[in-house]
Enzyme design. Structure first.
Site, PDB file in Angstrom:
ATOM      1  N   LYS A  11       0.846  -1.215   0.000  1.00  0.00           N
ATOM      2  CA  LYS A  11       0.000   0.000   0.000  1.00  0.00           C
ATOM      3  C   LYS A  11       0.875   1.256   0.000  1.00  0.00           C
ATOM      4  O   LYS A  11       0.645   2.181  -0.773  1.00  0.00           O
ATOM      5  CB  LYS A  11      -0.895   0.000   1.245  1.00  0.00           C
ATOM      6  CG  LYS A  11      -1.526   1.350   1.561  1.00  0.00           C
ATOM      7  CD  LYS A  11      -2.365   1.323   2.814  1.00  0.00           C
ATOM      8  CE  LYS A  11      -1.635   1.512   4.097  1.00  0.00           C
ATOM      9  NZ  LYS A  11      -1.342   2.907   4.491  1.00  0.00           N
ATOM     10  N   ASN A  12       1.894   1.246   0.894  1.00  0.00           N
ATOM     11  CA  ASN A  12       2.663   2.483   1.067  1.00  0.00           C
ATOM     12  C   ASN A  12       3.656   2.744  -0.060  1.00  0.00           C
ATOM     13  O   ASN A  12       4.244   3.822  -0.143  1.00  0.00           O
ATOM     14  CB  ASN A  12       3.355   2.480   2.440  1.00  0.00           C
ATOM     15  CG  ASN A  12       2.325   2.622   3.560  1.00  0.00           C
ATOM     16  OD1 ASN A  12       1.170   2.964   3.308  1.00  0.00           O
ATOM     17  ND2 ASN A  12       2.740   2.346   4.783  1.00  0.00           N
ATOM     18  N   CYS A  38      -5.344  13.012  13.031  1.00  0.00           N
ATOM     19  CA  CYS A  38      -5.167  11.595  12.696  1.00  0.00           C
ATOM     20  C   CYS A  38      -5.226  10.803  13.984  1.00  0.00           C
ATOM     21  O   CYS A  38      -4.666  11.219  14.996  1.00  0.00           O
ATOM     22  CB  CYS A  38      -3.814  11.414  12.011  1.00  0.00           C
ATOM     23  SG  CYS A  38      -3.493   9.718  11.601  1.00  0.00           S
ATOM     24  N   ARG A  65       0.179  14.472  13.333  1.00  0.00           N
ATOM     25  CA  ARG A  65       0.982  14.166  12.139  1.00  0.00           C
ATOM     26  C   ARG A  65       1.168  15.438  11.327  1.00  0.00           C
ATOM     27  O   ARG A  65       0.462  15.691  10.356  1.00  0.00           O
ATOM     28  CB  ARG A  65       0.318  13.066  11.314  1.00  0.00           C
ATOM     29  CG  ARG A  65       0.291  11.750  12.062  1.00  0.00           C
ATOM     30  CD  ARG A  65      -0.347  10.655  11.263  1.00  0.00           C
ATOM     31  NE  ARG A  65       0.512  10.154  10.192  1.00  0.00           N
ATOM     32  CZ  ARG A  65       0.142   9.196   9.355  1.00  0.00           C
ATOM     33  NH1 ARG A  65      -1.056   8.652   9.453  1.00  0.00           N
ATOM     34  NH2 ARG A  65       0.949   8.788   8.401  1.00  0.00           N
ATOM     35  N   PRO A  66       2.149  16.242  11.728  1.00  0.00           N
ATOM     36  CA  PRO A  66       2.352  17.528  11.043  1.00  0.00           C
ATOM     37  C   PRO A  66       2.898  17.361   9.622  1.00  0.00           C
ATOM     38  O   PRO A  66       3.287  16.260   9.230  1.00  0.00           O
ATOM     39  CB  PRO A  66       3.374  18.235  11.935  1.00  0.00           C
ATOM     40  CG  PRO A  66       4.064  17.158  12.688  1.00  0.00           C
ATOM     41  CD  PRO A  66       3.141  15.991  12.771  1.00  0.00           C
ATOM     42  N   VAL A  67       2.922  18.460   8.879  1.00  0.00           N
ATOM     43  CA  VAL A  67       3.474  18.425   7.513  1.00  0.00           C
ATOM     44  C   VAL A  67       4.614  19.434   7.363  1.00  0.00           C
ATOM     45  O   VAL A  67       5.026  19.749   6.259  1.00  0.00           O
ATOM     46  CB  VAL A  67       2.396  18.719   6.432  1.00  0.00           C
ATOM     47  CG1 VAL A  67       1.446  17.554   6.276  1.00  0.00           C
ATOM     48  CG2 VAL A  67       1.645  19.999   6.728  1.00  0.00           C
ATOM     49  N   ASP A  68       5.111  19.923   8.505  1.00  0.00           N
ATOM     50  CA  ASP A  68       6.144  20.956   8.463  1.00  0.00           C
ATOM     51  C   ASP A  68       7.368  20.535   7.654  1.00  0.00           C
ATOM     52  O   ASP A  68       7.951  21.339   6.917  1.00  0.00           O
ATOM     53  CB  ASP A  68       6.560  21.374   9.893  1.00  0.00           C
ATOM     54  CG  ASP A  68       7.026  20.184  10.724  1.00  0.00           C
ATOM     55  OD1 ASP A  68       6.383  19.115  10.642  1.00  0.00           O
ATOM     56  OD2 ASP A  68       8.041  20.313  11.430  1.00  0.00           O
ATOM     57  N   ASP A 112       4.540   0.432  12.122  1.00  0.00           N
ATOM     58  CA  ASP A 112       3.357  -0.215  11.536  1.00  0.00           C
ATOM     59  C   ASP A 112       3.202  -1.681  11.964  1.00  0.00           C
ATOM     60  O   ASP A 112       2.222  -2.321  11.596  1.00  0.00           O
ATOM     61  CB  ASP A 112       3.394  -0.117   9.999  1.00  0.00           C
ATOM     62  CG  ASP A 112       3.219   1.313   9.522  1.00  0.00           C
ATOM     63  OD1 ASP A 112       2.764   2.155  10.314  1.00  0.00           O
ATOM     64  OD2 ASP A 112       3.547   1.588   8.350  1.00  0.00           O
ATOM     65  N   ILE A 140       7.934   6.691  17.088  1.00  0.00           N
ATOM     66  CA  ILE A 140       7.552   7.425  15.868  1.00  0.00           C
ATOM     67  C   ILE A 140       6.231   8.170  16.083  1.00  0.00           C
ATOM     68  O   ILE A 140       6.125   9.369  15.808  1.00  0.00           O
ATOM     69  CB  ILE A 140       7.408   6.473  14.651  1.00  0.00           C
ATOM     70  CG1 ILE A 140       8.624   5.569  14.514  1.00  0.00           C
ATOM     71  CG2 ILE A 140       7.145   7.276  13.364  1.00  0.00           C
ATOM     72  CD1 ILE A 140       9.893   6.205  14.063  1.00  0.00           C
ATOM     73  N   ARG A 165      -8.641  -0.381   4.541  1.00  0.00           N
ATOM     74  CA  ARG A 165      -7.747   0.650   4.005  1.00  0.00           C
ATOM     75  C   ARG A 165      -6.403   0.035   3.625  1.00  0.00           C
ATOM     76  O   ARG A 165      -5.711   0.557   2.742  1.00  0.00           O
ATOM     77  CB  ARG A 165      -7.501   1.739   5.058  1.00  0.00           C
ATOM     78  CG  ARG A 165      -8.659   2.677   5.278  1.00  0.00           C
ATOM     79  CD  ARG A 165      -8.205   3.840   6.131  1.00  0.00           C
ATOM     80  NE  ARG A 165      -6.852   4.223   5.737  1.00  0.00           N
ATOM     81  CZ  ARG A 165      -5.875   4.534   6.577  1.00  0.00           C
ATOM     82  NH1 ARG A 165      -6.090   4.544   7.866  1.00  0.00           N
ATOM     83  NH2 ARG A 165      -4.693   4.865   6.134  1.00  0.00           N
TER      84      ARG A 165
HETATM   85  N1  EPU Z   1       6.715  14.243  10.915  1.00  0.00           N
HETATM   86  C1  EPU Z   1       6.899  15.554  11.258  1.00  0.00           C
HETATM   87  N2  EPU Z   1       6.692  16.504  10.277  1.00  0.00           N
HETATM   88  C2  EPU Z   1       6.340  16.177   8.991  1.00  0.00           C
HETATM   89  C3  EPU Z   1       6.157  14.811   8.668  1.00  0.00           C
HETATM   90  C4  EPU Z   1       6.354  13.866   9.656  1.00  0.00           C
HETATM   91  O1  EPU Z   1       7.212  15.885  12.394  1.00  0.00           O
HETATM   92  O2  EPU Z   1       6.200  17.072   8.165  1.00  0.00           O
HETATM   93  C5  EPU Z   1       6.926  13.206  11.943  1.00  0.00           C
HETATM   94  C6  EPU Z   1       5.670  12.371  12.198  1.00  0.00           C
HETATM   95  O3  EPU Z   1       4.805  13.012  13.105  1.00  0.00           O
HETATM   96  C7  EPU Z   1       6.268  11.099  12.741  1.00  0.00           C
HETATM   97  C8  EPU Z   1       7.570  10.960  11.936  1.00  0.00           C
HETATM   98  O4  EPU Z   1       7.858  12.270  11.445  1.00  0.00           O
HETATM   99  O5  EPU Z   1       6.607  11.259  14.101  1.00  0.00           O
HETATM  100  C9  EPU Z   1       7.493   9.992  10.779  1.00  0.00           C
HETATM  101  O6  EPU Z   1       6.328  10.257   9.992  1.00  0.00           O
HETATM  102  P1  EPU Z   1       6.334  10.063   8.418  1.00  0.00           P
HETATM  103  O7  EPU Z   1       6.221  11.389   7.765  1.00  0.00           O
HETATM  104  O8  EPU Z   1       7.490   9.204   8.023  1.00  0.00           O
HETATM  105  O9  EPU Z   1       4.986   9.293   8.177  1.00  0.00           O
HETATM  106  P2  EPU Z   1       4.192   9.307   6.811  1.00  0.00           P
HETATM  107  O10 EPU Z   1       5.149   9.415   5.704  1.00  0.00           O
HETATM  108  O11 EPU Z   1       3.073  10.265   6.888  1.00  0.00           O
HETATM  109  C10 EPU Z   1       4.315   6.740   6.352  1.00  0.00           C
HETATM  110  C11 EPU Z   1       3.343   5.610   6.236  1.00  0.00           C
HETATM  111  C12 EPU Z   1       2.784   5.271   7.609  1.00  0.00           C
HETATM  112  C13 EPU Z   1       3.945   4.912   8.552  1.00  0.00           C
HETATM  113  C14 EPU Z   1       4.945   6.069   8.591  1.00  0.00           C
HETATM  114  C15 EPU Z   1       6.181   5.755   9.421  1.00  0.00           C
HETATM  115  C16 EPU Z   1       2.437   5.899   4.017  1.00  0.00           C
HETATM  116  C17 EPU Z   1       1.259   6.189   3.167  1.00  0.00           C
HETATM  117  N3  EPU Z   1       2.258   5.981   5.340  1.00  0.00           N
HETATM  118  O12 EPU Z   1       3.564   7.846   6.841  1.00  0.00           O
HETATM  119  O13 EPU Z   1       1.952   4.127   7.415  1.00  0.00           O
HETATM  120  O14 EPU Z   1       3.461   4.640   9.837  1.00  0.00           O
HETATM  121  O15 EPU Z   1       5.373   6.395   7.245  1.00  0.00           O
HETATM  122  O16 EPU Z   1       6.838   4.652   8.914  1.00  0.00           O
HETATM  123  O17 EPU Z   1       3.502   5.575   3.517  1.00  0.00           O
HETATM  124  C18 EPU Z   1       0.201   2.655   7.915  1.00  0.00           C
HETATM  125  O18 EPU Z   1       0.448   2.085   6.832  1.00  0.00           O
HETATM  126  O19 EPU Z   1      -0.557   2.166   8.793  1.00  0.00           O
HETATM  127  C19 EPU Z   1       0.834   3.941   8.189  1.00  0.00           C
HETATM  128  C20 EPU Z   1       0.353   4.790   9.099  1.00  0.00           C
END
Ligand code: EPU
Length: 431
Positions: A33-34, A126, A131-134, A318, A340, A410
């Site tokens: 999926k990811n 979430c 889950r920020p996007v900064d 995960d 995480i 999902r």
């Molecule tokens: N983070 C920030 N700022 C950002 C983005 C992330 O602080 O702008 C933090 C997050 O809050 C977290 C860490 O960085 O503490 C890692 O988050 P990441 O951005 O890597 O997560 P993601 O890319 O949104 C993907 C997977 C998740 C998986 C995480 C961690 C996809 C679609 N989703 O999410 O999968 O848990 O990486 O490995 O690839 C799942 O499949 O159940 C799932 C939640």
């Protein structure tokens, strides 16, 4: 279509799991999926047709194809293969679709690369925590784009002189998977050399890079902390097969550890699963790896373990909920620390309703193994938490009723059929 929440009665489905059956047989692992989600988004980077194989039939991949269609792409889907032709692309992703799935934010990078502009809604709250996007926005800004957030939307625009920069993606919890994906997809069409430092090393990032390379991108180092991208003028169509889903595979491994006479996973990538295969072996479970197959069964003398979730190649967040379900009925004390997503413990109160003895101390779960769990009505709260409840139900006495099944659809392709074929007593019913 499985798991399409557009069917009004879909939200009413629940899964009934009666514990006690011994599982035996083979499971064919689905595509990841990811990996599939960002790879589908990346098809926006070219006007040519792209053909993606082994796309799992999930509500999340359905959302992504709907988003691509709403952006102007022509999308066709037939038994695991998705064909996308994005001749003309709009730069604004519709809120109504984006709000349903956080991973929609990975259209940001391709839209910026292709059209020079991206307007995408900010993802909302979430259930697995903040889950920020900064880091996504900081990365695109460091690439030279202008970024503004207004009226709940992120607006990213290419500006003169963009590209050829060094970008740091490291945050306080490590790197970001989708953030690295977004930046890589934006940078492939930006002039000059972009160096991503602190890149996520997850296999799904490498899979996306391999697809982009097939499209004509110049990328080196994907799968390491440092990715170097040489911008090209345009990308062309490509065909790609998505890698196996290591988390689906891991979830069925735990099913085998809880209730397996012999469960064999086929078509998986054991090399992507090293951390949790080791954890399972250290806990006494017999695990054999042969090529792309892994076999597991129950253990004679299982023992608890200590886990700390970490970015790849560490133990994945995960798989945390599924191991919590396993350790709930393994003798001794197990300790699981989530680094995480520190609040990702929605499964704990539900497992405790089934008789587990788990206490939470901040981001650490302390699990005192009990001889057996007992079936109960429980509530699925997020994807992996739901999987943990299904796993717990397989080993519990009596019936476990898992409500809000749409969470599990999902991310797990036909999980009820796959478990039934192993001999599990599971039934999907309308509530
Ligand atoms: N983070 C920030 N700022 C950002 C983005 C992330 O602080 O702008 C933090 C997050 O809050 C977290 C860490 O960085 O503490 C890692 O988050 P990441 O951005 O890597 O997560 P993601 O890319 O949104 C993907 C997977 C998740 C998986 C995480 C961690 C996809 C679609 N989703 O999410 O999968 O848990 O990486 O490995 O690839 C799942 O499949 O159940 C799932 C939640």
């Amino acid at each position: 279509m499985v798991g399409d929440p557009h069917f009004p009665d879909y939200f009413m489905h629940k899964l009934l799991v009666t514990g006690g059956s011994l599982l035996e047989g083979d499971v064919y692992v689905s595509g990841s999926k990811n990996s599939a989600l960002p790879i589908l988004a990346a098809t926006l980077l070219t006007r040519d047709q792209c053909v993606i194989h082994r796309v799992p039939d999930l509500s999340d991949t359905n959302y992504m194809t709907q988003i691509l269609a709403s952006l102007g792409a022509h999308v066709e889907r037939a038994s695991g293969t998705v064909m996308v032709e994005a001749e003309d692309v709009k730069s604004e992703a519709p809120y109504d679709l984006v709000r349903r799935m956080r991973a929609s934010i990975c259209v940001m990078g391709p839209l910026l690369g292709r059209t020079g502009e991206a307007m995408v809604s900010l993802p909302g709250g979430c259930v697995i925590g903040d889950r920020p996007v900064d880091l996504h926005l900081r990365g695109l800004e460091q690439l030279g784009a202008s970024v503004s957030v207004q009226g709940g939307n992120m607006h990213i625009k290419a500006v003169e002189g963009m590209g050829g920069r060094e970008v740091n993606m490291r945050g306080k919890h490590g790197s970001t998977v989708l953030g690295t994906d977004n930046l890589m997809m934006a940078a492939v069409l930006v002039p000059g050399t972009t160096v991503i430092e602190g890149a996520a090393m997850e296999p799904e990032v490498e899979d996306l890079a391999n697809f982009l390379i097939r499209m004509g991108a110049k990328i080196e180092g994907a799968g390491t902390r440092r990715i170097v991208i040489e911008g090209v003028r345009e990308l062309h169509g490509a065909e790609h097969t998505v890698i196996a889903d290591r988390i689906e595979a891991g979830t069925f491994l735990i099913a085998g550890a809880i209730a397996g006479k012999r469960v064999t996973l086929r078509r998986c990538c054991p090399e992507h699963m090293t951390a949790f295969l080791k954890t399972l072996t250290d806990s006494g479970y017999p695990v054999t790896v042969e090529g792309d197959s892994i076999t597991v069964s129950r253990a004679d003398n299982p023992r608890g373990g200590e886990i700390r979730t970490e970015p790849y190649p560490g133990f994945p967040t995960d798989m945390q909920a599924q191991f919590t379900a396993l350790y709930a009925s393994v003798p001794g004390i197990s300790v699981i620390t989530e680094t995480i997503f520190p609040q990702r413990f929605m499964h704990v109160p539900e497992l405790n309703r089934m008789g587990a003895q788990i206490t939470l101390e901040g981001a650490t779960a302390v699990i005192k193994g009990v001889p057996q769990l007992s079936g109960a009505p429980v509530m699925a709260s997020d994807l992996r938490a739901s999987a943990a409840l299904v796993l717990a139900g397989l080993g519990a006495e009596g019936e476990t009723e898992i409500n809000r099944l749409y969470h599990i659809d999902r991310g797990y392709e036909h999980i009820d059929d796959k478990l039934s074929r192993l001999g599990a007593n599971v039934r999907r019913v309308k509530a």
